[in-house]
Design an enzyme around this catalytic site. Structure first.
Site, mmCIF file in Angstrom:
data_model
loop_
_atom_site.group_PDB
_atom_site.id
_atom_site.type_symbol
_atom_site.label_atom_id
_atom_site.label_comp_id
_atom_site.label_asym_id
_atom_site.label_seq_id
_atom_site.Cartn_x
_atom_site.Cartn_y
_atom_site.Cartn_z
ATOM 1 N N ARG A 35 0.831 -1.205 0.000
ATOM 2 C CA ARG A 35 0.000 0.000 0.000
ATOM 3 C C ARG A 35 0.867 1.257 0.000
ATOM 4 N NH1 ARG A 35 -5.280 -1.611 1.525
ATOM 5 N NH2 ARG A 35 -5.899 0.469 0.939
ATOM 6 N N ARG A 39 -3.678 6.972 0.616
ATOM 7 C CA ARG A 39 -4.150 8.213 1.245
ATOM 8 C C ARG A 39 -3.132 8.938 2.106
ATOM 9 N NH1 ARG A 39 -9.390 5.276 3.307
ATOM 10 N NH2 ARG A 39 -7.690 3.788 3.465
ATOM 11 N N ARG A 48 -7.494 11.689 -5.682
ATOM 12 C CA ARG A 48 -8.708 11.078 -5.124
ATOM 13 C C ARG A 48 -9.828 12.101 -4.914
ATOM 14 N NH1 ARG A 48 -11.994 8.715 -3.843
ATOM 15 N NH2 ARG A 48 -12.048 7.223 -2.149
ATOM 16 N N ASP A 84 -6.844 -2.943 -7.063
ATOM 17 C CA ASP A 84 -7.266 -3.540 -5.793
ATOM 18 C C ASP A 84 -7.493 -5.030 -5.972
ATOM 19 O OD1 ASP A 84 -8.129 -2.801 -2.969
ATOM 20 O OD2 ASP A 84 -9.811 -4.015 -3.646
ATOM 21 N N TYR A 161 -14.285 -12.260 1.227
ATOM 22 C CA TYR A 161 -15.043 -11.061 0.826
ATOM 23 C C TYR A 161 -16.321 -11.456 0.096
ATOM 24 C CZ TYR A 161 -11.422 -7.755 2.181
ATOM 25 O OH TYR A 161 -10.536 -7.003 2.905
HETATM 26 O O1 CP3 Z 1 0.249 0.686 -3.436
HETATM 27 C C1 CP3 Z 1 -0.241 -0.462 -3.408
HETATM 28 O O2 CP3 Z 1 0.092 -1.304 -2.550
HETATM 29 C C2 CP3 Z 1 -1.165 -0.899 -4.527
HETATM 30 C C3 CP3 Z 1 -2.543 -0.690 -4.279
HETATM 31 C C4 CP3 Z 1 -3.400 -1.651 -3.468
HETATM 32 C C5 CP3 Z 1 -4.719 -1.291 -3.090
HETATM 33 N N1 CP3 Z 1 -5.295 -2.367 -2.504
HETATM 34 C C6 CP3 Z 1 -5.369 -0.010 -3.366
HETATM 35 C C7 CP3 Z 1 -6.458 0.440 -2.461
HETATM 36 C C8 CP3 Z 1 -3.174 -2.952 -3.017
HETATM 37 C C9 CP3 Z 1 -1.923 -3.813 -3.101
HETATM 38 C C10 CP3 Z 1 -4.388 -3.395 -2.409
HETATM 39 C C11 CP3 Z 1 -4.560 -4.755 -1.860
HETATM 40 C C12 CP3 Z 1 -5.726 -5.031 -1.020
HETATM 41 N N2 CP3 Z 1 -7.011 -4.534 -1.113
HETATM 42 C C13 CP3 Z 1 -5.726 -5.992 0.007
HETATM 43 C C14 CP3 Z 1 -4.553 -6.853 0.381
HETATM 44 C C15 CP3 Z 1 -3.582 -6.102 1.207
HETATM 45 C C16 CP3 Z 1 -4.120 -5.788 2.564
HETATM 46 O O3 CP3 Z 1 -4.229 -4.602 2.887
HETATM 47 O O4 CP3 Z 1 -4.384 -6.749 3.273
HETATM 48 C C17 CP3 Z 1 -7.008 -6.014 0.567
HETATM 49 C C18 CP3 Z 1 -7.479 -6.880 1.725
HETATM 50 C C19 CP3 Z 1 -7.824 -5.105 -0.161
HETATM 51 C C20 CP3 Z 1 -9.269 -4.846 0.000
HETATM 52 C C21 CP3 Z 1 -9.543 -3.429 0.291
HETATM 53 N N3 CP3 Z 1 -9.418 -2.381 -0.614
HETATM 54 C C22 CP3 Z 1 -9.989 -2.869 1.517
HETATM 55 C C23 CP3 Z 1 -10.238 -3.664 2.783
HETATM 56 C C24 CP3 Z 1 -10.137 -1.499 1.300
HETATM 57 C C25 CP3 Z 1 -10.695 -0.493 2.278
HETATM 58 C C26 CP3 Z 1 -9.727 -0.145 3.333
HETATM 59 C C27 CP3 Z 1 -8.850 0.962 2.883
HETATM 60 O O5 CP3 Z 1 -7.629 0.833 3.034
HETATM 61 O O6 CP3 Z 1 -9.378 1.965 2.406
HETATM 62 C C28 CP3 Z 1 -9.727 -1.211 -0.025
HETATM 63 C C29 CP3 Z 1 -9.670 0.117 -0.679
HETATM 64 C C30 CP3 Z 1 -8.358 0.515 -1.260
HETATM 65 N N4 CP3 Z 1 -7.558 -0.269 -2.046
HETATM 66 C C31 CP3 Z 1 -7.751 1.799 -1.180
HETATM 67 C C32 CP3 Z 1 -6.572 1.756 -1.920
HETATM 68 C C33 CP3 Z 1 -5.602 2.870 -2.170
HETATM 69 C C34 CP3 Z 1 -8.325 3.007 -0.460
HETATM 70 C C35 CP3 Z 1 -9.258 3.652 -1.425
HETATM 71 C C36 CP3 Z 1 -9.361 5.112 -1.288
HETATM 72 O O7 CP3 Z 1 -8.539 5.828 -1.871
HETATM 73 O O8 CP3 Z 1 -10.321 5.543 -0.652
#
Ligand code: CP3
Length: 361
Positions: A35, A39, A48, A84, A161
């Site tokens: 990640r 944000r 965003r 994602d 999920y």
């Molecule tokens: O930079 C990176 O690592 C690449 C981007 C990336 C995202 N999601 C973008 C994202 C990666 C590698 C993921 C993986 C992901 N997504 C996982 C596995 C890694 C982990 O954290 O365990 C999981 C479980 C998800 C599912 C997911 N996506 C959740 C639970 C959420 C909400 C929680 C949160 O962090 O906001 C997301 C949304 C998400 N995916 C965001 C981003 C940048 C936030 C979205 C936003 O900008 O509002």
């Protein structure tokens, strides 16, 4: 045991991140962050404000820009394509929404054999062509020394999920299905595993130089249940990706008791979280596999001397042995100060590997 398709001696990579994945000697420990785009970065928040997460992912020029932000701002040794893990669920027929302050919500959860039959098979090159295009552009734009990581969610994490309809604390609906109707469970896992194998191979064909399988929530399971309900399906995915010849990172959290089984399922690199000491985990796994990790993301919120001390402690535990990739044990938290992340990169890069290796090097 799984097979590792290592590069021939005459085709050894020069990129420090790829070298570490193959346990080849390096002059500094490579570092990137799960990640790393998101944000906590002002540049990401600026984009965003104008576009939703799915809009960014759908537009390759925006996804490319966001992927490059941490590469330019932090100096990390790898880029991870911005998207994602839940993305492929959309063409499968899942009604997915990201709800502010709540996370992903699935409006049509998958709980019966009929729900599973209704899932559409996908062709990643067509159904996720934007992702493939983003990867192709990134390979042109990234510095040659910075490899591109593709990724997917692992079958258990994706199934959780689909079944729960969103994030979960105890995975009760998921476990109920697993224990009460194993045939239905395995049908769903088969379908997810096949999709995920195809998806990772498509990302590799598009230009991803490494792939990571995120089994973020698999630590909810006992070792026996992991072996019975998950390992055969993760194996299918990891084998397909490994057979292409690129390194494969197999990651989960709260996996201290599952590490051996995860290694058996496959991967040239095993991701570790902070709930286990890196040296203990590596000794336990055996040194025939690389490791990635394992700073607690909360330490990025700690005072600088504490952060520095804990980063160095992890590097000391790796003992300069080839095959350590520095990372967090999970993703960067939104509250993180970019300066702290940048400091970690600097500390890792400045660390003298040969001094640490006790004459092994
Ligand atoms: O930079 C990176 O690592 C690449 C981007 C990336 C995202 N999601 C973008 C994202 C990666 C590698 C993921 C993986 C992901 N997504 C996982 C596995 C890694 C982990 O954290 O365990 C999981 C479980 C998800 C599912 C997911 N996506 C959740 C639970 C959420 C909400 C929680 C949160 O962090 O906001 C997301 C949304 C998400 N995916 C965001 C981003 C940048 C936030 C979205 C936003 O900008 O509002």
């Amino acid at each position: 045991m799984e097979e590792h398709v290592s590069p021939q001696a005459d085709s050894e990579p020069t990129e420090v991140f790829l070298r570490a994945c193959w346990r080849l000697p390096v002059d500094h420990t490579p570092v990137w962050f799960m990640r790393q785009a998101g944000r906590y970065m002002a540049e990401y928040r600026a984009i965003r404000e104008r576009y939703s997460l799915l809009e960014i992912i759908a537009q390759p020029d925006l996804a490319v820009e966001v992927t490059l932000q941490p590469v330019q701002s932090l100096g990390v040794d790898a880029a991870i394509v911005f998207k994602d893990i839940l993305l492929p669920l959309i063409p499968m027929g899942i009604d997915l929404e990201y709800v502010k302050d709540k996370g992903p919500v699935i409006h049509n959860p998958v709980r019966t054999i009929q729900d599973i039959s209704a899932l559409r098979p996908i062709v990643p090159e067509d159904d996720l062509s934007n992702v493939m295009e983003t990867i192709q552009i990134l390979r042109q734009e990234l510095p040659a020394a910075v490899p591109l990581i593709g990724f997917a969610g692992a079958p258990f994490t994706i199934a959780s999920y689909m079944i729960e309809g969103g994030s979960s604390r105890h995975y009760l609906v998921t476990k109920s299905l697993m224990y009460s109707d194993p045939n239905t469970w395995h049908k769903l896992m088969d379908k997810i595993a096949q999709m995920t194998a195809d998806y990772l191979v498509a990302q590799i064909n598009a230009g991803a130089q490494v792939v990571q399988l995120f089994d973020s929530w698999v630590g909810a399971l006992s070792p026996d249940d992991y072996r019975q309900y998950v390992l055969p399906h993760s194996t299918v995915v990891l084998k397909a990706a490994s057979e292409t010849g690129v390194p494969v990172i197999h990651f989960g959290t709260a996996t201290a008791t599952l590490l051996k089984a995860m290694h058996q399922a496959g991967g040239s690199v095993i991701g570790l979280d902070w709930r286990i000491m890196l040296d203990q985990a590596w000794d336990h796994l055996g040194h025939d596999v690389a490791v990635q990790g394992n700073l607690d993301p909360a330490l990025l919120l700690a005072p600088m001397p504490v952060l520095e001390q804990r980063v160095v402690k992890i590097l000391e535990q790796a003992r300069g042995r080839p095959g350590h990739i520095f990372n967090l044990g999970h993703g960067v938290l939104p509250q993180t100060d970019v300066e702290s992340v940048r400091a970690v990169v600097e500390i890792v890069h400045a660390y003298e590997l040969h001094a640490a290796s006790n004459g092994e090097a």
